[in-house]
Design a protein around this motif. Structure first.
Motif, PDB file in Angstrom:
ATOM      1  N   SER A 166       0.975  -1.221   0.157  1.00  0.00           N
ATOM      2  CA  SER A 166      -0.090  -0.069  -0.093  1.00  0.00           C
ATOM      3  C   SER A 166       0.946   1.144  -0.048  1.00  0.00           C
ATOM      4  N   LYS A 167       1.866   1.308   0.666  1.00  0.00           N
ATOM      5  CA  LYS A 167       2.892   2.396   0.819  1.00  0.00           C
ATOM      6  C   LYS A 167       3.322   2.733  -0.476  1.00  0.00           C
ATOM      7  N   ALA A 168       3.805   1.469  -1.184  1.00  0.00           N
ATOM      8  CA  ALA A 168       4.707   1.526  -2.415  1.00  0.00           C
ATOM      9  C   ALA A 168       3.628   2.168  -3.506  1.00  0.00           C
ATOM     10  N   VAL A 169       2.095   1.687  -3.743  1.00  0.00           N
ATOM     11  CA  VAL A 169       1.248   2.265  -4.592  1.00  0.00           C
ATOM     12  C   VAL A 169       0.963   3.709  -4.301  1.00  0.00           C
ATOM     13  N   HIS A 170       0.930   4.319  -2.934  1.00  0.00           N
ATOM     14  CA  HIS A 170       0.607   5.540  -2.463  1.00  0.00           C
ATOM     15  C   HIS A 170       1.689   6.376  -3.088  1.00  0.00           C
ATOM     16  N   MET A 171       2.947   6.032  -2.917  1.00  0.00           N
ATOM     17  CA  MET A 171       4.066   6.780  -3.209  1.00  0.00           C
ATOM     18  C   MET A 171       4.117   6.985  -4.594  1.00  0.00           C
ATOM     19  N   LEU A 172       3.722   5.899  -5.332  1.00  0.00           N
ATOM     20  CA  LEU A 172       3.628   6.038  -6.697  1.00  0.00           C
ATOM     21  C   LEU A 172       2.621   7.015  -7.384  1.00  0.00           C
ATOM     22  N   GLU A 173       1.424   7.044  -6.650  1.00  0.00           N
ATOM     23  CA  GLU A 173       0.309   7.714  -7.184  1.00  0.00           C
ATOM     24  C   GLU A 173       0.799   9.209  -6.748  1.00  0.00           C
ATOM     25  N   ALA A 174       1.474   9.280  -5.774  1.00  0.00           N
ATOM     26  CA  ALA A 174       1.836  10.735  -5.296  1.00  0.00           C
ATOM     27  C   ALA A 174       3.091  11.399  -6.155  1.00  0.00           C
ATOM     28  N   GLY A 175       3.402  10.591  -7.145  1.00  0.00           N
ATOM     29  CA  GLY A 175       4.457  11.145  -7.995  1.00  0.00           C
ATOM     30  C   GLY A 175       5.942  10.969  -7.774  1.00  0.00           C
ATOM     31  N   ILE A 176       6.241  10.118  -6.643  1.00  0.00           N
ATOM     32  CA  ILE A 176       7.480   9.984  -6.099  1.00  0.00           C
ATOM     33  C   ILE A 176       8.257   9.071  -6.905  1.00  0.00           C
ATOM     34  N   ASN A 177       9.547   9.332  -7.392  1.00  0.00           N
ATOM     35  CA  ASN A 177      10.435   8.727  -8.405  1.00  0.00           C
ATOM     36  C   ASN A 177      10.519   7.338  -7.930  1.00  0.00           C
ATOM     37  N   SER A 209      16.416  -4.927  -6.788  1.00  0.00           N
ATOM     38  CA  SER A 209      16.538  -4.514  -8.253  1.00  0.00           C
ATOM     39  C   SER A 209      15.072  -3.610  -8.462  1.00  0.00           C
ATOM     40  N   ILE A 210      15.212  -2.558  -9.365  1.00  0.00           N
ATOM     41  CA  ILE A 210      14.034  -1.700  -9.824  1.00  0.00           C
ATOM     42  C   ILE A 210      13.031  -2.652 -10.216  1.00  0.00           C
ATOM     43  N   THR A 211      13.212  -3.728 -10.919  1.00  0.00           N
ATOM     44  CA  THR A 211      12.134  -4.481 -11.485  1.00  0.00           C
ATOM     45  C   THR A 211      11.036  -4.750 -10.250  1.00  0.00           C
ATOM     46  N   THR A 212      11.684  -5.190  -9.277  1.00  0.00           N
ATOM     47  CA  THR A 212      10.629  -5.536  -8.073  1.00  0.00           C
ATOM     48  C   THR A 212       9.789  -4.321  -7.868  1.00  0.00           C
ATOM     49  N   THR A 213      10.267  -3.303  -7.870  1.00  0.00           N
ATOM     50  CA  THR A 213       9.498  -2.093  -7.681  1.00  0.00           C
ATOM     51  C   THR A 213       8.504  -1.837  -8.651  1.00  0.00           C
ATOM     52  N   GLU A 214       8.897  -2.239  -9.871  1.00  0.00           N
ATOM     53  CA  GLU A 214       8.185  -1.688 -11.253  1.00  0.00           C
ATOM     54  C   GLU A 214       6.750  -2.837 -11.200  1.00  0.00           C
ATOM     55  N   ARG A 215       6.580  -3.739 -10.282  1.00  0.00           N
ATOM     56  CA  ARG A 215       5.532  -4.296  -9.919  1.00  0.00           C
ATOM     57  C   ARG A 215       4.397  -3.374  -9.428  1.00  0.00           C
ATOM     58  N   TYR A 216       4.846  -2.693  -8.452  1.00  0.00           N
ATOM     59  CA  TYR A 216       3.899  -1.799  -7.853  1.00  0.00           C
ATOM     60  C   TYR A 216       3.526  -0.476  -8.978  1.00  0.00           C
ATOM     61  N   ALA A 217       4.265  -0.190  -9.916  1.00  0.00           N
ATOM     62  CA  ALA A 217       3.907   0.817 -10.618  1.00  0.00           C
ATOM     63  C   ALA A 217       2.992   0.220 -11.875  1.00  0.00           C
TER      64      ALA A 217
END
Length: 322
Positions: free
Chosen positions: A252-263, A275-283
């Motif tokens: 939830s924190k990851a999705v909310h940060m993405l929604e807020a436009g955080i890099n 790896s950033i690949t893992t983070t991209e799942r939330y994107a």
């Protein structure tokens, strides 16, 4: 000498921690994999523990073991694949130490992971997070502790093992508050937390007279609380129909940060992804949320348009057509 037991001891006593630098939780998971594998060989395959060696454990046995834990023990495909990964890690270690087992080991390393159906991530919206926190009765000491715990779990984006490991000394509760987490691979990372979270933690520490070296969330024996305790707390306050776990707060924190436009690179560092690949799942989840929101907005806007009014105003129609 039984070479299997020799290399298994070496694998756990030296290689995983000292050479690979894996976390204690990962090593514990690997140990459990071999515990249930040996139990399967002894109890299901009726092979004496003293006779277990590399010649006994072949590709067919491993495949049967994986089917056993999936079908008889009701393990998920993800768990099945994790067990296979632990077994492969051991055999990759052995083949370097003793290439004489190469043929048998190559056979086992050729076993493929099982494809799992993509399951939609269980995460909470901002409103759901807020409502869940509001469900907590803070009129008593235990309720106040639970609110601090779940607030920090969300605010830091910590894994549950990282949360339970936090000691008071890991916190910096000044004008720029942070918490230092011990993550995978025994790597530390320092995460900023909100001022409101800091104030709650300060009040909680003072109320419970926690010392500098104390666990932030100790149990009755002053040891760290278990991940199961955290899950039980979440179950207690979960009013939604979703299956919410401690990891859901992190998602939830990851999705909310993405929604807020955080890099996304900054989000990767906060979550401690290798790896950033893992983070991209939330994107992907964030994009789907935006898509659904736009589709809903478009439907609402279309409903506001009165298409019949054009036909009723003949003078306006004539003017537009001329």
């Amino acid at each position: 000498m039984n070479k299997f037991s020799y290399y298994l001891r070496s694998f756990f006593n030296d290689y995983l921690e000292n050479q690979r630098g894996l976390s204690s939780n990962t090593i514990k998971s690997y140990k459990y994999t071999f515990k249930i594998l040996l139990e399967y060989i002894v109890k299901i395959r009726n092979i004496s523990i003293s006779k277990i060696d590399f010649e006994v454990i072949d590709k067919e046995l491993i495949r049967e073991f994986l089917s056993y834990i999936e079908n008889e023990k009701n393990s998920s495909i993800k768990t099945r694949n994790n067990r296979l990964a632990a077994i492969k890690s051991f055999y990759q270690f052995v083949v370097i130490e003793d290439p004489s087992y190469l043929y048998n080991i190559q056979d086992i390393l050729s076993i493929r992971s099982k494809k799992a159906q993509n399951i939609e991530m269980d995460y909470l919206t901002r409103d759901e997070i807020k409502c869940l926190f509001e469900k907590i009765d803070v009129s008593n000491k235990k309720g106040r502790r639970n609110l601090v715990l779940l607030t920090l779990l969300y605010d830091s984006g910590a894994r549950v093992s990282e949360l339970t490991n936090i000691r008071v000394m890991d916190l910096r509760l000044n004008n720029e508050p942070t918490v230092t987490l011990l993550g995978k691979g025994n790597k530390y990372r320092t995460i900023p937390i909100m001022i409101n979270t800091k104030d709650m933690i300060l009040n909680y520490i003072n109320e419970n007279h926690l010392g500098f070296s104390s666990y932030l969330f100790p149990n009755y024996n002053k040891e760290k609380i278990s991940a199961r305790t955290v899950q039980l707390l979440i179950n207690k306050y979960n009013y939604t129909s979703k299956r919410i776990t401690p990891h859901s707060f992190r998602k939830s924190k990851a999705v909310h940060m993405l929604e807020a436009g955080i890099n996304i690179v900054y989000i990767r560092d906060i979550l401690g992804h290798a790896s950033i690949t893992t983070t991209e799942r939330y994107a992907t989840v964030s994009i789907e949320l935006k898509k659904k929101a736009l589709e809903q907005m478009n439907r609402n806007e279309l409903n506001l348009i009165n298409t019949t009014s054009w036909n009723q105003d003949e003078d306006l129609l004539k003017e537009l057509l001329n």
